[in-house]
Design a protein around this motif. Structure first.
Motif, PDB file in Angstrom:
ATOM      1  N   UNK A 231      25.644  26.027  24.696  1.00  0.00           N
ATOM      2  CA  UNK A 231      25.046  25.745  25.985  1.00  0.00           C
ATOM      3  C   UNK A 231      25.364  26.966  26.799  1.00  0.00           C
ATOM      4  N   UNK A 232      26.480  26.893  27.533  1.00  0.00           N
ATOM      5  CA  UNK A 232      26.950  28.105  28.185  1.00  0.00           C
ATOM      6  C   UNK A 232      27.982  28.802  27.317  1.00  0.00           C
ATOM      7  N   UNK A 233      28.486  28.115  26.292  1.00  0.00           N
ATOM      8  CA  UNK A 233      29.421  28.749  25.367  1.00  0.00           C
ATOM      9  C   UNK A 233      29.172  28.204  23.961  1.00  0.00           C
ATOM     10  N   UNK A 234      29.903  28.778  23.009  1.00  0.00           N
ATOM     11  CA  UNK A 234      29.645  28.428  21.610  1.00  0.00           C
ATOM     12  C   UNK A 234      30.835  27.638  21.081  1.00  0.00           C
ATOM     13  N   UNK A 235      30.592  26.532  20.381  1.00  0.00           N
ATOM     14  CA  UNK A 235      31.684  25.732  19.838  1.00  0.00           C
ATOM     15  C   UNK A 235      31.389  25.390  18.385  1.00  0.00           C
ATOM     16  N   UNK A 236      32.369  25.610  17.526  1.00  0.00           N
ATOM     17  CA  UNK A 236      32.193  25.252  16.124  1.00  0.00           C
ATOM     18  C   UNK A 236      32.712  23.840  15.931  1.00  0.00           C
ATOM     19  N   UNK A 237      31.862  22.926  15.452  1.00  0.00           N
ATOM     20  CA  UNK A 237      32.299  21.541  15.320  1.00  0.00           C
ATOM     21  C   UNK A 237      32.275  21.077  13.873  1.00  0.00           C
ATOM     22  N   UNK A 238      32.118  22.008  12.935  1.00  0.00           N
ATOM     23  CA  UNK A 238      31.986  21.610  11.534  1.00  0.00           C
ATOM     24  C   UNK A 238      33.141  20.756  11.056  1.00  0.00           C
ATOM     25  N   UNK A 239      34.384  21.178  11.369  1.00  0.00           N
ATOM     26  CA  UNK A 239      35.497  20.446  10.757  1.00  0.00           C
ATOM     27  C   UNK A 239      35.657  19.070  11.380  1.00  0.00           C
ATOM     28  N   UNK A 240      35.217  18.897  12.628  1.00  0.00           N
ATOM     29  CA  UNK A 240      35.227  17.541  13.190  1.00  0.00           C
ATOM     30  C   UNK A 240      34.239  16.664  12.431  1.00  0.00           C
ATOM     31  N   UNK A 241      33.093  17.253  12.064  1.00  0.00           N
ATOM     32  CA  UNK A 241      32.060  16.468  11.397  1.00  0.00           C
ATOM     33  C   UNK A 241      32.388  16.197   9.928  1.00  0.00           C
ATOM     34  N   UNK A 242      33.421  16.846   9.414  1.00  0.00           N
ATOM     35  CA  UNK A 242      33.789  16.579   8.017  1.00  0.00           C
ATOM     36  C   UNK A 242      34.439  15.215   7.861  1.00  0.00           C
ATOM     37  N   UNK A 243      34.921  14.641   8.956  1.00  0.00           N
ATOM     38  CA  UNK A 243      35.487  13.290   8.884  1.00  0.00           C
ATOM     39  C   UNK A 243      34.390  12.349   8.434  1.00  0.00           C
ATOM     40  N   UNK A 244      34.707  11.512   7.451  1.00  0.00           N
ATOM     41  CA  UNK A 244      33.669  10.698   6.849  1.00  0.00           C
ATOM     42  C   UNK A 244      33.096   9.658   7.800  1.00  0.00           C
ATOM     43  N   UNK A 264      21.784  26.670  30.187  1.00  0.00           N
ATOM     44  CA  UNK A 264      21.615  27.287  28.880  1.00  0.00           C
ATOM     45  C   UNK A 264      21.790  28.785  29.026  1.00  0.00           C
ATOM     46  N   UNK A 265      22.629  29.349  28.170  1.00  0.00           N
ATOM     47  CA  UNK A 265      22.664  30.801  28.049  1.00  0.00           C
ATOM     48  C   UNK A 265      22.481  31.078  26.575  1.00  0.00           C
ATOM     49  N   UNK A 266      21.283  30.784  26.104  1.00  0.00           N
ATOM     50  CA  UNK A 266      21.035  30.793  24.673  1.00  0.00           C
ATOM     51  C   UNK A 266      21.236  32.183  24.072  1.00  0.00           C
ATOM     52  N   UNK A 267      20.646  33.194  24.728  1.00  0.00           N
ATOM     53  CA  UNK A 267      20.761  34.556  24.200  1.00  0.00           C
ATOM     54  C   UNK A 267      22.208  34.997  24.070  1.00  0.00           C
ATOM     55  N   UNK A 268      22.974  34.988  25.173  1.00  0.00           N
ATOM     56  CA  UNK A 268      24.368  35.447  25.084  1.00  0.00           C
ATOM     57  C   UNK A 268      25.210  34.641  24.098  1.00  0.00           C
ATOM     58  N   UNK A 269      25.027  33.306  24.032  1.00  0.00           N
ATOM     59  CA  UNK A 269      25.870  32.552  23.098  1.00  0.00           C
ATOM     60  C   UNK A 269      25.496  32.857  21.650  1.00  0.00           C
ATOM     61  N   UNK A 270      24.209  33.049  21.384  1.00  0.00           N
ATOM     62  CA  UNK A 270      23.831  33.395  20.010  1.00  0.00           C
ATOM     63  C   UNK A 270      24.355  34.782  19.651  1.00  0.00           C
ATOM     64  N   UNK A 271      24.359  35.692  20.630  1.00  0.00           N
ATOM     65  CA  UNK A 271      24.927  37.021  20.363  1.00  0.00           C
ATOM     66  C   UNK A 271      26.424  36.902  20.108  1.00  0.00           C
ATOM     67  N   UNK A 272      27.078  36.009  20.857  1.00  0.00           N
ATOM     68  CA  UNK A 272      28.511  35.787  20.635  1.00  0.00           C
ATOM     69  C   UNK A 272      28.740  35.265  19.223  1.00  0.00           C
ATOM     70  N   UNK A 273      27.848  34.393  18.780  1.00  0.00           N
ATOM     71  CA  UNK A 273      27.933  33.877  17.418  1.00  0.00           C
ATOM     72  C   UNK A 273      27.855  35.022  16.406  1.00  0.00           C
ATOM     73  N   UNK A 274      26.903  35.931  16.660  1.00  0.00           N
ATOM     74  CA  UNK A 274      26.695  37.024  15.705  1.00  0.00           C
ATOM     75  C   UNK A 274      27.821  38.046  15.742  1.00  0.00           C
ATOM     76  N   UNK A 275      28.554  38.104  16.853  1.00  0.00           N
ATOM     77  CA  UNK A 275      29.575  39.148  16.958  1.00  0.00           C
ATOM     78  C   UNK A 275      30.874  38.738  16.267  1.00  0.00           C
ATOM     79  N   UNK A 276      31.002  37.490  15.839  1.00  0.00           N
ATOM     80  CA  UNK A 276      32.186  37.094  15.060  1.00  0.00           C
ATOM     81  C   UNK A 276      31.836  37.279  13.589  1.00  0.00           C
ATOM     82  N   UNK A 277      32.496  38.221  12.886  1.00  0.00           N
ATOM     83  CA  UNK A 277      32.065  38.546  11.530  1.00  0.00           C
ATOM     84  C   UNK A 277      31.968  37.349  10.606  1.00  0.00           C
TER      85      UNK A 277
END
Lengths: 377, 298
Positions: A231-244, A264-277
Motif C-alpha cells: 500500500x504505502x509500504x511492502x510487507x511479506x506475509x508468506x510465513x504467516x500464511x503457511x499456518x494451515x 497507494x504508492x504502488x511504484x515506490x513499493x514495487x521498486x522497494x521490492x525489487x531492490x531487495x536481492x
C-alpha cells in the motif's frame, strides 16, 4: 549446558548465549562453545576481540545486526540504555516476517482501525460461503496447474529420454555382459514459482480479505509461492500464511500489515521490492500475479519502471483488477495505459471464482494483454 | 613425504593471529578489514567452514582465492545453481570407459569400479587431498534445499560414501569456504556449523587502497576520486549497484581515456559504461553524475 566444571571466567559467555536465545536469536550449544574457543584463540586482548569472536561464531542475521550489537553492549559493558527493541530504521518501508516473528504469540488486533475490524468480521460471516467458492479445490489443483519448466535434475522414464548409463551398466554387469533393453532418464519438469502481490490500499478494501484467502490457499497448495502486500509500504506475509488453519493464518497476516486501507504508492513499493536481492531473485522466472486496481496517485513514472523491471524478470506478469468486473471497463487511466504493454494479462479480479480460474490457467498460452484490450476498444 | 607434512602444519603456522592473516592476505593483493581477518583466522584455527555473505561484488570469491593463496593451496571451486546434484558435486562413474573396459576384457576379469573409472567432482577432489586444496562452494543460495542438506552432511563428517566402493574418509580437516548472495535464507543448521562473516562494501579509504592495488596504473588522486564517487553512486537505489571490480575497471578506463586526451571530469563520464551496466540505472543516475564526479574530484 551446565556451568559445572567450567572456570568462573566462562560464565559471561554462556550467559550471553542464553540472553540471545531469550531474544529469539537461534544460538546452538556448539556455537556457544565455538564462541568460547574463539575468544581463547584470540587472546582476548580487548573487548573488540570478544565482539569479533561473537559476530563470527554466533552468526547474527545481517538484518538484526544492530539489535545484536545492542545486546552485546548491554551484556558485556552493562550498558542497559543501549538496548533497543529491534531496529526500525532499515525496515521502515520493507517488513519481512521471516525470522523475527517466530517468537510472536498470536496477536489479533482488534478495534484499532474501523476498517480492519470490519474486515475480520466479514471474514467470519462469509466463511461458509467461501468454501463453496472452490478454494479447497483450487488448493488441490494448483500444484499441477502452475506453468512448468525443465529442471536440471533427471527422473527415470520408460520412453522419450536419454540413456541412463549408470543403471544400464549395472543391468549389463548383472546380465553378464548382455545388453538388455536400455534404461532411460529424462529431465524433470518442476512447477514455476508463484508470486502474489496484494494491494491493501483504501480503494481495494472490499477485496483484500478475499484476496488474502486466495493467497492462503495458494501458499498451501503451491510448492513455492510468496505473498506480499503493498500500500504505502511492502510487507511479506508468506510465513504467516503457511499456518494451515485459515483463520489463524489470516489473523496473523492481518496483524503484520501496517498500512491497511491507506493510500497507494504502488511504484515506490514495487521498486522497494525489487531492490531487495532475495525478493527480486524470487521474481525471476516466476508467474507474478498483481491484485490491484493500479490507481496510482500522482506521477506513474516509477510504476512504469517497476513494472518494466518486473516483466523483465517474470515468466508471466499479470494484473487482476476488480474494476475489470464492470463490462464497460477500459484500461483508460494514464497509469494503466502506460503499463499495459508490459503486462501479459489484464484480467477481472472482482471475484474469487474468476481469479482461481485465471491462476489455474496460467500454464496455458494466451495473447498478451495489449492485444486483447486493443481489440475490445 | 616430508614436504607434505611441512605443508600440513602450515595452516597453523600461517594463521598465528588475525593481524598475521591480514598482512599475508595483503601480500596476495587482498585487503581485508580487521573483522574479516579475524573470521578467517578463526575458521582456520577452529577447523570450521567459513561462510561469507554479502551483496554481489563485495569480493567474496576474491577472498576465497586469497585464502587459498595464503595457505599455498589449490582452490577447487564448486559453482552452485538450481538443480545441482550429487553427480556434479561428489563423483560420477565414467560409464563409457567402463563399457569399453568390459568389452575389451573379453574373458578376463576387470574391476569396473577401479579408480581410473571414477571421475572426482569438487567435494571428492578436496577429500582426497585436504592438505593441498581449499574448497570454495560459490553462491550456495542458488542451489536448492536438497543440495544444502547434502552439503551439510559433507561438512559435518567430511566423508563420502560410494555404494560400489565404500566410504571415503579424510584424516585432516579440509578448509572450506562458502559464499552466498543471500537471495534466500540458508538453513540454520548450515549457518551454525560455520564461522560467519557478513562482508560489506569497504569504506572509501580502503576502497581507494584496493583500487591502487588492483588497477594497473592509476594515480592516487584518481583512485580516491573513484572510491568516493562510487560510494555516492551506491547510495542511490540502483538495480545493480557497482561492485569493487567495476570500480577498479572504472579507474582503469578513465585513466586510459585521460591519457588519450580527455580532460578529467569528461574521462570519468565517458568511461561510465564499465561502472554501470544497466540502461535504467544509467538514466536514473545521469542527471546527478556530473555533480557526483565534481564533488569526488574536489
Amino acid at each position: 549446558m551446565s556451568a559445572a566444571g567450567l572456570p568462573q571466567g566462562a560464565t559471561p559467555f554462556l550467559g550471553f548465549g542464553r540472553l540471545l536465545r531469550r531474544y529469539g536469536f537461534p544460538v546452538a550449544p556448539e556455537q556457544v562453545s565455538g564462541f568460547m574457543q574463539a575468544v581463547t584463540l584470540l587472546g582476548p586482548r580487548s573487548m573488540a576481540d570478544i565482539r569479533e569472536a561473537a559476530l563470527a561464531t554466533l552468526a547474527p542475521p545481517p538484518d538484526r545486526r544492530d539489535e545484536f550489537e545492542a545486546h552485546f553492549r548491554s551484556h558485556f559493558y552493562g550498558n542497559a540504555a543501549a538496548l533497543v527493541e529491534g531496529d526500525a530504521d532499515e525496515e521502515a518501508r520493507i517488513k519481512d516476517d521471516g525470522k523475527t516473528s517466530k517468537q510472536e504469540i498470536e496477536v489479533v488486533r482488534q478495534e484499532e482501525g474501523g476498517e480492519l475490524s470490519s474486515a475480520s468480521e466479514q471474514l467470519s460471516v462469509r466463511e461458509f460461503q467461501r468454501d463453496r467458492d472452490g478454494l479447497a479445490a483450487f488448493r488441490r489443483k494448483l500444484a499441477t496447474a502452475l506453468p512448468a519448466r525443465r529442471s536440471f535434475r533427471t527422473v527415470r522414464t520408460h520412453a522419450r529420454g536419454k540413456l541412463d548409463l549408470r543403471r544400464s551398466l549395472r543391468e549389463i554387469v548383472s546380465a553378464d555382459g548382455d545388453i538388455p533393453s536400455p534404461l532411460l532418464r529424462r529431465r524433470q519438469t518442476v512447477p514455476r514459482k508463484l508470486l502474489i502481490l496484494i494491494d491493501v490500499s483504501g480503494s481495494m478494501k472490499h477485496y483484500t480479505s478475499d484476496y488474502l484467502k486466495l493467497a492462503h490457499a495458494a501458499v498451501q497448495g503451491a510448492d513455492r509461492a510468496e505473498v506480499f502486500t503493498f500500500g504505502t509500504r511492502l510487507t511479506r506475509i508468506t510465513s504467516a500464511l503457511r499456518i494451515r488453519d485459515r483463520d489463524q493464518a489470516l489473523a496473523r497476516a492481518a496483524a503484520q500489515v501496517d498500512d491497511w486501507d491507506g493510500g497507494t504508492r504502488m511504484g515506490p513499493t514495487l521498486l522497494a521490492f525489487l531492490s531487495v536481492p532475495r525478493f527480486s531473485a524470487f521474481a525471476r522466472g516466476a508467474a507474478i500475479v498483481i491484485l490491484s486496481d493500479a490507481l496510482e496517485r500522482g506521477d506513474h513514472a516509477e510504476l512504469e519502471m517497476a513494472m518494466r523491471r518486473l516483466s523483465a524478470r517474470a515468466f508471466r506478469l499479470s494484473l487482476a483488477t476488480p474494476l475489470a468486473g464492470d463490462p464497460r471497463f477500459q484500461p483508460a487511466t494514464a497509469a494503466l495505459r502506460a503499463i499495459l504493454p508490459m503486462l501479459d494479462d489484464l484480467v477481472d479480479g472482482s471475484s474469487i471464482a474468476g481469479l482461481t480460474d485465471f491462476i489455474l490457467s496460467l500454464a496455458r498460452p494466451a495473447p498478451v494483454a495489449a492485444a486483447i484490450w486493443k481489440r475490445v476498444s | 613425504m616430508p614436504k607434505r607434512s611441512a605443508r600440513t602444519s602450515s595452516a597453523e603456522t600461517v594463521a598465528t593471529s588475525p593481524e598475521a592473516v591480514a598482512s599475508r592476505l595483503a601480500a596476495s593483493r587482498y585487503l581485508a578489514d580487521e573483522s574479516l581477518a579475524t573470521a578467517i583466522f578463526l575458521a582456520i584455527r577452529l577447523g570450521k567452514p567459513l561462510l561469507l555473505e554479502g551483496a554481489p561484488g563485495v569480493g567474496k570469491t576474491e577472498a576465497a582465492k586469497a585464502i587459498a593463496e595464503l595457505l599455498g593451496r589449490d582452490l577447487v571451486r564448486l559453482q552452485c545453481y538450481e538443480g545441482i546434484d550429487a553427480a556434479h558435486a561428489l563423483y560420477e562413474w565414467n560409464y563409457q570407459r567402463q563399457l569399453l573396459a568390459i568389452r575389451h576384457a573379453g574373458e578376463h576379469e576387470v574391476d569396473i569400479y577401479d579408480d581410473r573409472f571414477l571421475i572426482a567432482r569438487p567435494l571428492l577432489q578436496v577429500l582426497k587431498a585436504p592438505e593441498k586444496r581449499v574448497l570454495l562452494v560459490d553462491e550456495i543460495d542458488r542451489s536448492d534445499h536438497e543440495f544444502e542438506a547434502l552439503l551439510l552432511e559433507f561438512l559435518s563428517d567430511f566423508q563420502i560414501s560410494i555404494p560400489e566402493r565404500g566410504t571415503i574418509r579424510t584424516t585432516a580437516q579440509p578448509i572450506v569456504i562458502l559464499t552466498s548472495n543471500r537471495t534466500r535464507e540458508l538453513a540454520e543448521a548450515l549457518r551454525r556449523r560455520c564461522v560467519y562473516h557478513w562482508i560489506t562494501y569497504p569504506d572509501a579509504i580502503r576502497e581507494a587502497e584496493i583500487i591502487m592495488l588492483r588497477a594497473g596504473d592509476v594515480a592516487e588522486a584518481t583512485a580516491r576520486a573513484v572510491a568516493s564517487a562510487v560510494r555516492d553512486i551506491r547510495a542511490h537505489p540502483l538495480a545493480k549497484p557497482p561492485g569493487i571490480a567495476e570500480a577498479v575497471e572504472w579507474a582503469n578506463a578513465a585513466t586510459i581515456l585521460e591519457k588519450g586526451g580527455s580532460p578529467w571530469p569528461e574521462a570519468f563520464r565517458r568511461a561510465i559504461g564499465v561502472l554501470i551496466k544497466d540502461e535504467e540505472d544509467f538514466s536514473s543516475i545521469a542527471p546527478e553524475l556530473g555533480k557526483i564526479i565534481e564533488e569526488a574530484l574536489a
